[in-house]
Design an enzyme around this catalytic site. Structure first.
Site, PDB file in Angstrom:
ATOM      1  N   ASP A   1       0.810  -1.209   0.000  1.00 58.20           N
ATOM      2  CA  ASP A   1       0.000   0.000   0.000  1.00 58.20           C
ATOM      3  C   ASP A   1       0.850   1.270   0.000  1.00 58.20           C
ATOM      4  O   ASP A   1       0.486   2.277  -0.608  1.00 58.20           O
ATOM      5  CB  ASP A   1      -0.938   0.001   1.220  1.00 58.20           C
ATOM      6  N   GLY A   2       2.014   1.239   0.671  1.00 61.17           N
ATOM      7  CA  GLY A   2       2.882   2.413   0.695  1.00 61.17           C
ATOM      8  C   GLY A   2       3.379   2.780  -0.693  1.00 61.17           C
ATOM      9  O   GLY A   2       3.387   3.953  -1.081  1.00 61.17           O
TER      10      GLY A   2
ATOM     11  N   ASN B   1      -3.782   9.577   1.103  1.00 57.16           N
ATOM     12  CA  ASN B   1      -4.244   9.060   2.395  1.00 57.16           C
ATOM     13  C   ASN B   1      -4.605  10.152   3.387  1.00 57.16           C
ATOM     14  O   ASN B   1      -5.748  10.284   3.800  1.00 57.16           O
ATOM     15  CB  ASN B   1      -3.165   8.172   3.025  1.00 57.16           C
ATOM     16  N   ASP B   2      -3.578  10.910   3.814  1.00 60.32           N
ATOM     17  CA  ASP B   2      -3.821  11.832   4.927  1.00 60.32           C
ATOM     18  C   ASP B   2      -2.763  12.916   5.046  1.00 60.32           C
ATOM     19  O   ASP B   2      -1.668  12.823   4.517  1.00 60.32           O
ATOM     20  CB  ASP B   2      -3.900  11.055   6.254  1.00 60.32           C
TER      21      ASP B   2
ATOM     22  N   ASP C   1      -1.604  14.360  20.923  1.00 60.13           N
ATOM     23  CA  ASP C   1      -0.331  14.090  20.255  1.00 60.13           C
ATOM     24  C   ASP C   1      -0.317  14.669  18.849  1.00 60.13           C
ATOM     25  O   ASP C   1       0.741  14.795  18.233  1.00 60.13           O
ATOM     26  CB  ASP C   1      -0.079  12.588  20.176  1.00 60.13           C
TER      27      ASP C   1
ATOM     28  N   THR D   1      -8.552   3.906   6.366  1.00 57.72           N
ATOM     29  CA  THR D   1      -8.104   2.567   6.784  1.00 57.72           C
ATOM     30  C   THR D   1      -6.617   2.555   7.136  1.00 57.72           C
ATOM     31  O   THR D   1      -6.041   1.490   7.346  1.00 57.72           O
ATOM     32  CB  THR D   1      -8.363   1.524   5.670  1.00 57.72           C
ATOM     33  N   ALA D   2      -6.007   3.742   7.192  1.00 61.06           N
ATOM     34  CA  ALA D   2      -4.586   3.837   7.524  1.00 61.06           C
ATOM     35  C   ALA D   2      -4.419   4.367   8.952  1.00 61.06           C
ATOM     36  O   ALA D   2      -4.956   3.793   9.897  1.00 61.06           O
ATOM     37  CB  ALA D   2      -3.881   4.723   6.493  1.00 61.06           C
ATOM     38  N   TYR D   3      -3.684   5.470   9.124  1.00 60.94           N
ATOM     39  CA  TYR D   3      -3.404   6.023  10.460  1.00 60.94           C
ATOM     40  C   TYR D   3      -4.696   6.331  11.214  1.00 60.94           C
ATOM     41  O   TYR D   3      -4.826   6.095  12.412  1.00 60.94           O
ATOM     42  CB  TYR D   3      -2.553   7.284  10.293  1.00 60.94           C
TER      43      TYR D   3
ATOM     44  N   GLN E   1       4.958  10.076   4.003  1.00 61.74           N
ATOM     45  CA  GLN E   1       6.110   9.946   3.115  1.00 61.74           C
ATOM     46  C   GLN E   1       6.818  11.270   2.843  1.00 61.74           C
ATOM     47  O   GLN E   1       8.021  11.295   2.617  1.00 61.74           O
ATOM     48  CB  GLN E   1       5.673   9.302   1.785  1.00 61.74           C
TER      49      GLN E   1
END
Length: 299
Positions: free
Chosen positions: A62-63, A137-138, A167, A178-180, A237
């Site tokens: 996915d990355g 993604n984000d 944080d 569906t990631a972080y 990234q």
């Protein structure tokens, strides 16, 4: 003649080897093939090699797919993801399926549809300078290396929303849900939902919850880090250090990521269930092995 772009991570042996075998094989079948090593993560720019291509085969997890998505968005090039990762939420095929399935996507068989994903456009402003970022993604702003909370002020469409002590803060697309976002307990969105999700990371008060925003929302985040530096990240990234008072503005990008699919849109629910169940099983098995090793050493 169809033209295929093959994007892969050259620093990874499995995808590098697969690409080296795939390129001559496809050329023997009469396709024009352009091979692109995207090992270097950085400022994505339009790549002339992608001009005139019919589709991109992206080899990786996915990355790698997220990285390739940003590159391919400049050429509006559709992607078929070949899974070489562990989870593979974004992938379409396993490597051994490629020989028998590729023709469906190249010929745009009636079973193939376009899975169009929203992307985010962010601007980081600090020290009188601004830098623009693209993300599938984000967008994340968070504390730095020291375990100290930061304060994030949030505005939505120029209206003050709240100030969260945490944080950090995540603003994600449906793809990034569906990631972080999922890791911090945020909601999961179906990929075709164009809304964004604002989720705090380990908030100081439980009253700070995730917020689902309308697709065209403009969000401004101001981070107060005190004496330490914070972190800005696009897709995990493209990363920058941020200083106290840095401002991040985020909105829906005019660019999109297009994946080619054959499975029905409703398969998302089954994929989520299967991936998370398998991931959970692997964690349990891994934990069990660790316990067995610890027990062995203890005895």
């Amino acid at each position: 003649m169809k033209t295929i772009a093959i994007l892969y991570q050259g620093r990874k042996q499995d995808t590098r080897s697969f690409a080296s075998q795939l390129v001559p094989n496809l050329r023997q079948q009469g396709y024009e093939v352009r091979s692109i090593d995207i090992r270097t993560e950085g400022d994505e720019q339009p790549d002339s090699k992608l001009e005139g291509c019919d589709l991109a085969l992206v080899l990786g997890g996915d990355g790698t797919l997220v990285h390739a998505a940003r590159i391919c968005s400049f050429a509006d090039l559709p992607i078929v993801g070949i899974n070489f990762g562990r989870v593979g939420f974004l992938s379409e095929l396993e490597p051994d399926e490629l020989p028998t399935h590729l023709h469906y996507y190249l010929e745009r068989d009636s079973s193939v549809w376009v899975d169009e994903r929203t992307m985010l456009q962010a601007v980081l402003t600090q020290d009188g300078q601004s830098e623009e970022f693209l993300a599938l993604n984000d967008i994340v702003i968070a504390r730095g290396t020291w375990p100290r909370v930061v304060r994030v002020q949030v505005w939505v469409d120029d209206n003050y929303y709240n100030t969260t002590t945490a944080d950090g803060m995540i603003l994600c697309t449906a793809t990034g849900s569906t990631a972080y976002n999922m890791a911090v307990g945020g909601p999961l969105l179906h990929p075709q939902v164009q809304s964004t999700v604002l989720s705090p990371i380990a908030p100081h008060l439980n009253a700070n919850r995730s917020l689902i925003l309308q697709p065209e929302a403009h969000v401004k985040l101001r981070i107060s880090t005190g004496t330490q530096d914070g972190v800005f990240s696009a897709d995990g990234q493209r990363n920058r250090e941020v200083k106290d008072g840095a401002i991040v503005t985020v909105k829906k990008s005019p660019r999109v990521t297009r994946f080619l699919r054959r499975r029905p849109p409703t398969s998302f629910y089954q994929i989520i269930n299967d991936k998370l169940k398998n991931d959970s099983t692997q964690e349990i098995e891994h934990s069990g092995k660790e316990e067995a090793v610890e027990h062995h050493h203890a005895t």
